[in-house]
Write a protein that holds these residues in place. Structure first.
Motif, PDB file in Angstrom:
ATOM      1  N   ARG A   1     -13.428   7.355 -11.522  1.00  0.00           N
ATOM      2  CA  ARG A   1     -12.777   8.373 -10.782  1.00  0.00           C
ATOM      3  C   ARG A   1     -12.321   8.166  -9.594  1.00  0.00           C
ATOM      4  O   ARG A   1     -12.903   7.683  -8.692  1.00  0.00           O
ATOM      5  CB  ARG A   1     -13.781   9.548 -10.784  1.00  0.00           C
ATOM      6  N   ILE A   2     -10.807   8.519  -9.281  1.00  0.00           N
ATOM      7  CA  ILE A   2     -10.279   8.501  -7.999  1.00  0.00           C
ATOM      8  C   ILE A   2     -10.188   9.982  -7.508  1.00  0.00           C
ATOM      9  O   ILE A   2      -9.597  10.733  -8.247  1.00  0.00           O
ATOM     10  CB  ILE A   2      -8.678   7.758  -8.364  1.00  0.00           C
ATOM     11  N   VAL A   3     -11.019   9.908  -6.465  1.00  0.00           N
ATOM     12  CA  VAL A   3     -11.045  10.997  -5.636  1.00  0.00           C
ATOM     13  C   VAL A   3     -10.669  11.234  -4.400  1.00  0.00           C
ATOM     14  O   VAL A   3     -10.521  10.168  -3.749  1.00  0.00           O
ATOM     15  CB  VAL A   3     -12.527  11.756  -5.898  1.00  0.00           C
ATOM     16  N   PRO A   4     -10.204  12.597  -3.712  1.00  0.00           N
ATOM     17  CA  PRO A   4      -9.757  12.562  -2.296  1.00  0.00           C
ATOM     18  C   PRO A   4     -10.843  12.267  -1.432  1.00  0.00           C
ATOM     19  O   PRO A   4     -12.283  12.769  -1.708  1.00  0.00           O
ATOM     20  CB  PRO A   4      -9.181  14.004  -2.274  1.00  0.00           C
TER      21      PRO A   4
ATOM     22  N   GLN B   1       1.000  -1.195  -0.169  1.00  0.00           N
ATOM     23  CA  GLN B   1      -0.039   0.015  -0.109  1.00  0.00           C
ATOM     24  C   GLN B   1       0.701   1.231   0.132  1.00  0.00           C
ATOM     25  O   GLN B   1       1.831   1.237   0.887  1.00  0.00           O
ATOM     26  CB  GLN B   1      -0.812   0.058   1.197  1.00  0.00           C
ATOM     27  N   ILE B   2       0.455   2.200  -0.720  1.00  0.00           N
ATOM     28  CA  ILE B   2       1.487   3.376  -0.636  1.00  0.00           C
ATOM     29  C   ILE B   2       1.083   4.220   0.493  1.00  0.00           C
ATOM     30  O   ILE B   2      -0.012   4.385   1.041  1.00  0.00           O
ATOM     31  CB  ILE B   2       1.058   4.172  -1.981  1.00  0.00           C
ATOM     32  N   LYS B   3       2.164   4.843   0.940  1.00  0.00           N
ATOM     33  CA  LYS B   3       1.984   5.681   2.378  1.00  0.00           C
ATOM     34  C   LYS B   3       1.099   6.853   2.318  1.00  0.00           C
ATOM     35  O   LYS B   3       0.451   7.366   2.951  1.00  0.00           O
ATOM     36  CB  LYS B   3       3.378   5.993   2.799  1.00  0.00           C
ATOM     37  N   TYR B   4       1.526   7.509   1.021  1.00  0.00           N
ATOM     38  CA  TYR B   4       0.779   8.800   0.813  1.00  0.00           C
ATOM     39  C   TYR B   4       0.730   9.225  -0.671  1.00  0.00           C
ATOM     40  O   TYR B   4       1.716   9.189  -1.273  1.00  0.00           O
ATOM     41  CB  TYR B   4       1.852  10.052   1.443  1.00  0.00           C
ATOM     42  N   ASN B   5      -0.476   9.296  -1.372  1.00  0.00           N
ATOM     43  CA  ASN B   5      -0.434   9.462  -2.559  1.00  0.00           C
ATOM     44  C   ASN B   5      -0.763  11.041  -2.850  1.00  0.00           C
ATOM     45  O   ASN B   5      -1.404  11.527  -2.186  1.00  0.00           O
ATOM     46  CB  ASN B   5      -1.759   8.810  -3.290  1.00  0.00           C
ATOM     47  N   THR B   6      -0.393  11.309  -4.022  1.00  0.00           N
ATOM     48  CA  THR B   6      -0.602  12.848  -4.474  1.00  0.00           C
ATOM     49  C   THR B   6      -1.501  12.438  -5.745  1.00  0.00           C
ATOM     50  O   THR B   6      -1.360  11.231  -6.352  1.00  0.00           O
ATOM     51  CB  THR B   6       0.578  13.631  -4.844  1.00  0.00           C
ATOM     52  N   ILE B   7      -2.292  13.315  -6.205  1.00  0.00           N
ATOM     53  CA  ILE B   7      -3.190  13.188  -7.559  1.00  0.00           C
ATOM     54  C   ILE B   7      -2.269  13.067  -8.742  1.00  0.00           C
ATOM     55  O   ILE B   7      -2.595  11.979  -9.361  1.00  0.00           O
ATOM     56  CB  ILE B   7      -4.187  14.554  -7.639  1.00  0.00           C
TER      57      ILE B   7
ATOM     58  N   ARG C   1      -1.558   3.022 -19.362  1.00  0.00           N
ATOM     59  CA  ARG C   1      -2.734   3.968 -20.017  1.00  0.00           C
ATOM     60  C   ARG C   1      -2.534   5.136 -19.428  1.00  0.00           C
ATOM     61  O   ARG C   1      -2.228   5.155 -18.154  1.00  0.00           O
ATOM     62  CB  ARG C   1      -4.066   3.211 -19.957  1.00  0.00           C
ATOM     63  N   GLU C   2      -2.951   6.143 -19.909  1.00  0.00           N
ATOM     64  CA  GLU C   2      -2.691   7.588 -19.605  1.00  0.00           C
ATOM     65  C   GLU C   2      -4.039   7.921 -19.108  1.00  0.00           C
ATOM     66  O   GLU C   2      -5.226   8.241 -19.992  1.00  0.00           O
ATOM     67  CB  GLU C   2      -2.299   8.468 -20.914  1.00  0.00           C
ATOM     68  N   PRO C   3      -4.416   8.234 -17.957  1.00  0.00           N
ATOM     69  CA  PRO C   3      -5.632   8.559 -17.481  1.00  0.00           C
ATOM     70  C   PRO C   3      -5.831   9.959 -17.522  1.00  0.00           C
ATOM     71  O   PRO C   3      -4.816  11.104 -17.924  1.00  0.00           O
ATOM     72  CB  PRO C   3      -5.417   7.987 -15.839  1.00  0.00           C
ATOM     73  N   GLU C   4      -7.084  10.513 -17.400  1.00  0.00           N
ATOM     74  CA  GLU C   4      -7.166  12.126 -17.444  1.00  0.00           C
ATOM     75  C   GLU C   4      -7.286  12.414 -16.011  1.00  0.00           C
ATOM     76  O   GLU C   4      -7.640  11.800 -14.961  1.00  0.00           O
ATOM     77  CB  GLU C   4      -8.715  12.192 -17.798  1.00  0.00           C
ATOM     78  N   LEU C   5      -6.271  13.723 -15.976  1.00  0.00           N
ATOM     79  CA  LEU C   5      -6.261  14.381 -14.620  1.00  0.00           C
ATOM     80  C   LEU C   5      -6.970  15.726 -14.848  1.00  0.00           C
ATOM     81  O   LEU C   5      -6.699  16.510 -15.619  1.00  0.00           O
ATOM     82  CB  LEU C   5      -4.840  14.779 -14.817  1.00  0.00           C
ATOM     83  N   SER C   6      -7.702  16.003 -13.587  1.00  0.00           N
ATOM     84  CA  SER C   6      -8.563  16.902 -13.350  1.00  0.00           C
ATOM     85  C   SER C   6      -8.255  17.755 -12.210  1.00  0.00           C
ATOM     86  O   SER C   6      -7.985  17.101 -10.940  1.00  0.00           O
ATOM     87  CB  SER C   6     -10.055  16.772 -13.389  1.00  0.00           C
ATOM     88  N   LEU C   7      -7.542  19.036 -12.258  1.00  0.00           N
ATOM     89  CA  LEU C   7      -6.954  19.622 -11.208  1.00  0.00           C
ATOM     90  C   LEU C   7      -7.723  20.901 -10.708  1.00  0.00           C
ATOM     91  O   LEU C   7      -7.424  21.772  -9.824  1.00  0.00           O
ATOM     92  CB  LEU C   7      -5.485  20.218 -11.690  1.00  0.00           C
ATOM     93  N   GLU C   8      -9.013  20.898 -11.036  1.00  0.00           N
ATOM     94  CA  GLU C   8      -9.929  22.105 -10.701  1.00  0.00           C
ATOM     95  C   GLU C   8     -10.221  21.947  -9.227  1.00  0.00           C
ATOM     96  O   GLU C   8     -10.666  20.881  -8.811  1.00  0.00           O
ATOM     97  CB  GLU C   8     -11.067  21.893 -11.450  1.00  0.00           C
ATOM     98  N   GLU C   9     -10.053  22.904  -8.605  1.00  0.00           N
ATOM     99  CA  GLU C   9     -10.022  22.951  -6.999  1.00  0.00           C
ATOM    100  C   GLU C   9     -11.448  22.709  -6.777  1.00  0.00           C
ATOM    101  O   GLU C   9     -12.424  23.199  -7.065  1.00  0.00           O
ATOM    102  CB  GLU C   9      -9.734  24.484  -6.441  1.00  0.00           C
ATOM    103  N   GLY C  10     -11.441  21.469  -5.626  1.00  0.00           N
ATOM    104  CA  GLY C  10     -12.819  21.115  -5.128  1.00  0.00           C
ATOM    105  C   GLY C  10     -13.289  19.789  -5.847  1.00  0.00           C
ATOM    106  O   GLY C  10     -14.233  19.242  -5.583  1.00  0.00           O
ATOM    107  N   SER C  11     -12.556  19.814  -7.319  1.00  0.00           N
ATOM    108  CA  SER C  11     -13.166  18.514  -8.008  1.00  0.00           C
ATOM    109  C   SER C  11     -12.135  18.012  -8.601  1.00  0.00           C
ATOM    110  O   SER C  11     -12.113  17.380  -9.790  1.00  0.00           O
ATOM    111  CB  SER C  11     -14.165  18.949  -8.977  1.00  0.00           C
ATOM    112  N   GLU C  12     -10.761  17.838  -7.780  1.00  0.00           N
ATOM    113  CA  GLU C  12      -9.734  17.256  -8.217  1.00  0.00           C
ATOM    114  C   GLU C  12      -9.916  15.676  -8.400  1.00  0.00           C
ATOM    115  O   GLU C  12     -10.796  15.111  -7.689  1.00  0.00           O
ATOM    116  CB  GLU C  12      -8.543  17.098  -7.236  1.00  0.00           C
ATOM    117  N   ALA C  13      -9.474  14.863  -9.616  1.00  0.00           N
ATOM    118  CA  ALA C  13      -9.818  13.664  -9.803  1.00  0.00           C
ATOM    119  C   ALA C  13      -8.810  13.090 -10.803  1.00  0.00           C
ATOM    120  O   ALA C  13      -8.174  13.913 -11.704  1.00  0.00           O
ATOM    121  CB  ALA C  13     -11.259  13.411 -10.298  1.00  0.00           C
ATOM    122  N   VAL C  14      -8.592  11.647 -10.781  1.00  0.00           N
ATOM    123  CA  VAL C  14      -7.822  11.043 -11.573  1.00  0.00           C
ATOM    124  C   VAL C  14      -8.951  10.220 -12.467  1.00  0.00           C
ATOM    125  O   VAL C  14      -9.620   9.355 -11.396  1.00  0.00           O
ATOM    126  CB  VAL C  14      -6.828  10.333 -11.346  1.00  0.00           C
TER     127      VAL C  14
END
Length: 151
Positions: free
Chosen positions: A143-146, A74-80, A93-106
């Motif tokens: 979607r992978i989200v915080p 298990q990864i200790k600490y992930n970043t987006i 594969r190349e996932p889509e990255l969304s960095l919009e504040e409040g809706s960050e997701a991979v």
């Protein structure tokens, strides 16, 4: 001992290095031996420098390294961005990255096996949401989200 308590925790960077070596198709025993003997490519799949893996995790915590390869981790600490990179390296594969504040997701297509594997390695604080679930051998969209976005 349950599977979750059996898995060791490693850094996101060590996980990326390990997954890039897995992509070379070596059996587990060969991967472990090559890292321990520093017999690694200098121009690997993503041009990684494996020095940190050899001098860090593999030499300072050899039991943890071996367990990560054999039993999973298990990864200790992930970043987006780290999650995006892990999916790219581990699944090719190349996932889509969304960095919009409040809706960050991979966002990525994943098979059921890939979903299960990603779920096991993600650090605490991240969740996988189904957009279109996988069915059989067909990939689904996830979607992978915080955790802060799931409340």
């Amino acid at each position: 001992m349950t599977e979750s308590t059996k898995r060791v925790r490693i850094s996101q960077w060590d996980a990326l290095l390990l997954e890039s070596l897995r992509s070379l198709g070596w059996p587990q025993e060969e991967l472990i031996r090559r890292v321990q003997q520093n017999e690694l490519p200098t121009n690997g799949p993503a041009d990684f420098d494996y020095t940190e893996l050899v001098t860090g995790l593999a030499s300072q915590e050899p039991e943890v390294f071996t367990s990560a390869v054999v039993d999973g981790y298990q990864i200790k600490y992930n970043t987006i961005r780290g999650i995006r990179s892990w999916i790219a390296v581990a699944f090719g594969r190349e996932p889509e990255l969304s960095l919009e504040e409040g809706s960050e997701a991979v966002t990525s297509e994943l098979t059921k096996a890939e979903y299960d594997r990603l779920e096991r390695v993600l650090s605490l604080g991240w969740f996988i949401q189904e957009v279109h679930p996988a069915a059989g051998e067909t990939s689904g969209l996830y979607r992978i989200v915080p955790a802060s976005q799931t409340n």
